[in-house]
Enzyme design. Structure first.
Site, PDB file in Angstrom:
ATOM      1  N   GLU A   1      -9.014  33.582 -10.169  1.00 40.35           N
ATOM      2  CA  GLU A   1      -9.685  32.553  -9.360  1.00 40.35           C
ATOM      3  C   GLU A   1     -11.193  32.584  -9.575  1.00 40.35           C
ATOM      4  OE1 GLU A   1      -7.944  30.302  -7.931  1.00 40.35           O
ATOM      5  OE2 GLU A   1      -6.066  31.357  -8.391  1.00 40.35           O
TER       6      GLU A   1
ATOM      7  N   ASP B   1      -2.147  25.334 -14.747  1.00 39.02           N
ATOM      8  CA  ASP B   1      -3.455  25.002 -15.328  1.00 39.02           C
ATOM      9  C   ASP B   1      -3.291  24.436 -16.739  1.00 39.02           C
ATOM     10  OD1 ASP B   1      -4.646  26.018 -13.040  1.00 39.02           O
ATOM     11  OD2 ASP B   1      -4.785  28.032 -13.871  1.00 39.02           O
TER      12      ASP B   1
ATOM     13  N   GLY C   1       0.812  -1.204   0.000  1.00 35.06           N
ATOM     14  CA  GLY C   1       0.000   0.000   0.000  1.00 35.06           C
ATOM     15  C   GLY C   1       0.847   1.255   0.000  1.00 35.06           C
TER      16      GLY C   1
END
Length: 611
Positions: free
Chosen positions: A418, A495, A195
């Protein structure tokens, strides 16, 4: 103890022989430096002597050429002192000390006594420390925990219910082995816990030992490998020898990939020390000698690099996946840690669980701790939801950069950026709702918008992926619409990077291109250097690569144009949200709802009084 006596006798013989050689050399050296008295008188006459030291029987001479010797006075010579003074020879008298036989013996044998003393002290120290002295390189470094020293149980482990159920039968076997043995059943010899880091693999192993009430040996994979050849294999043998004496017991090896990597993967394919250690471990786990009632538990987050022989039945029979907790598991983990600290009534662990996707158990524990530190900083008596929000922002984005001074234009452009993300994200279909937006600089970001999913996302549709691309370009487009293309900032770099990766994956990996169809066009992401696969074979032609680039560009352009239309249609909301961000710096989902519905913005709650 017999070995200790033999070693003592051996070193005594060595010491006596060394002392005999030393004394023989010392006396022979003195004897070689002795001359007859007549030669000494001759040196006086020829002015060859610079200094003499006289005691009752001997004369120690330093010549002008710096040679040294001594001579024995055969009889009393009354003229000697006058002759020395006439030649301007420096004369020094020495006091003759009488040494008894006992004193001579002590002086001669003192080094040997010191050696014997230190040998007894050294051996005693090793015996007291259980063989963990300076010469115990081959002894196991595993720490043994007694049956009563481990207080952790399954009640202290949350967020991995499936893993707990899978290992619970180990506890039943260790408690009642006859119940399984009468049916011929054999418990797995080894369990490999796989894991991501921080999901509680080590904690789960300790809980197994705490529930079963058996001795627990803990060691790290890196503790086996040293610079000396053969040390790792010796430590493996010693570890299993100790565990057999304490059976039934549990051996836990953390980060086993440090010693269990695939053999032959080293540069040159050499048989190095790590491979010898692994070979010894394979033999101990499943060799001719039975290891009944010894359960080996290992943990790793790199199962892909382990040797196949380590994973076969008879060694690690079972692999237990301890993954990142889902939303219910995160809530259970938060509740577990919140029970240990004073919590305000306004704290809702289910909201925190929803807002922390991808957090491991260790991350959630750190979240509670950071919230407690923030509350203590302001001398609050309890921890409120506001402290948890601040702690989450700090973990995800870094601390607030209060010292950064932003100009009015930078602050305004960040607010527009934003706001563009928020507006596009609220209008495109199937997008996660906006949870909070801030223009307070944190880490490397000047502002951040948080989108909070309603539930854990296991798979994503094409429609949702395209909405994400549109939202990512919302910030850049807001700047472009307000200021023009010439004044668009570099703040949209990340972005663009994320949007491009999403679009390329949609075309090359997930089959969302009608022209190319559901085929895999992506190269392998893994560098296979150690397996000697130095070259990557391209899976498609140059013409296909050109089509891929065209499809990616078309996909991005489509969603880019959609985001532009949304912002142009909602310019009034864009300006209102910019004003709210400049005024309050941070607005939450309730203020965002007011703005999107063209209502007056309520005042956000960003502080509280001491309780």
């Amino acid at each position: 103890m017999n070995d200790m006596v033999k070693n003592l006798i051996f070193w005594l013989v060595i010491a006596i022989a060394s002392m005999s050689i030393f004394q023989s050399y010392h006396y022979s050296k003195i004897k070689n430096n002795q001359i007859d008295y007549s030669s000494f008188i001759s040196d006086i006459k020829h002015n060859k002597i610079n200094e003499v030291k006289i005691n009752k029987k001997n004369i120690y001479v330093i010549k002008k050429d710096n040679n040294r010797y001594y001579t024995h006075i055969p009889m009393q010579d009354h003229k000697l002192l006058n002759n020395l003074l006439k030649k301007n020879i420096k004369v020094t008298g020495l006091v003759s000390k009488h040494k008894g036989i006992f004193t001579s013996i002590i002086i001669s044998w003192f080094p040997m006594f010191v050696l014997v003393f230190f040998w007894f002290f050294f051996m005693r120290k090793i015996q007291i420390n259980g063989g963990k002295g300076a010469l115990s390189f081959g002894n196991s470094k595993a720490k043994e925990f007694s049956t009563n020293s481990i207080k952790i149980t399954f009640n202290d482990v949350a967020g991995c219910d499936e893993a707990k159920e899978e290992v619970r039968e180990l506890v039943d076997y260790l408690r009642e082995p006859k119940r399984f043995q009468k049916l011929g059943g054999k418990i797995p010899k080894g369990i490999l816990m796989i894991g991501p880091p921080g999901t509680g693999k080590t904690l789960l192993a300790r809980a197994i030992a705490g529930e079963a009430k058996v001795p627990f040996f803990s060691i790290s994979g890196s503790d086996f490998v040293e610079m000396f050849v053969g040390i790792g294999a010796s430590r493996v043998r010693d570890m299993f020898a100790q565990s057999r004496k304490s059976a039934p017991c549990i051996i836990f090896i953390d980060e086993i990939d440090a010693v269990g990597r695939k053999r032959g993967s080293g540069l040159g394919g050499g048989h190095d020390e790590r491979e010898q250690t692994l070979n010894q471990m394979l033999v101990e786990m499943d060799g001719f000698e039975e290891n009944e009632s010894i359960i080996l538990i290992a943990a790793t987050n790199r199962p892909d690099v382990l040797d196949p022989a380590l994973l076969r039945p008879g060694r690690f029979d079972r692999q237990v996946f301890v993954g990142l907790p889902d939303i219910r598991g995160r809530k259970d983990i938060l509740d577990l840690h919140m029970n240990k600290v004073p919590i305000s009534k306004d704290v809702d662990s289910s909201i925190l669980a929803r807002s922390t996707p991808g957090f491991s158990g260790a991350d959630l524990s750190n979240l509670v701790n950071e919230a407690a530190l923030i509350a203590a900083k302001f001398n609050f008596n309890v921890i409120s939801m506001l402290e948890f929000e601040k702690a989450k922002d700090k973990i995800l984005m870094g601390s607030e950069r209060k010292s950064m001074i932003m100009s009015n234009f930078q602050k305004e452009s960040t607010a527009y950026h934003e706001a563009g993300h928020v507006i596009v994200g609220r209008i495109v279909p199937n997008h996660d709702p906006a949870h909070k937006v801030t223009i307070i600089p944190r880490g490397r970001a000047l502002g951040v918008t948080f989108f909070l999913p309603k539930e854990d996302i296991l798979s994503i549709s094409k429609n949702k992926l395209e909405s994400q691309i549109s939202t990512l370009y919302g910030g850049r487009l807001a700047e472009e619409i307000i200021y023009g293309k010439e004044k668009v900032s570099t703040g949209s770099y990340n972005d663009i990077k994320v949007a491009t990766e999403l679009a390329r994956n949609m075309i090359t990996k997930w089959g969302f291109s009608d022209k190319l169809g559901p085929l895999l066009y992506a190269d392998s992401d893994e560098e296979d250097f150690l397996s000697h696969n130095f070259s990557k074979n391209k899976k498609f032609s140059d013409n296909t690569a050109k089509i891929i680039d065209e499809e990616v560009k078309l996909l991005i352009q489509k969603n880019y144009n959609r985001a532009r239309k949304i912002l142009n249609d909602n310019l009034d909301i864009l300006h209102s949200m910019k004003d709210a961000l400049i005024k309050y710096e941070t607005i939450d989902s309730k203020q965002i709802d007011d703005l999107m519905n063209r209502k007056e913005v309520r005042i956000p709650i960003n502080r509280r009084e001491k309780k």
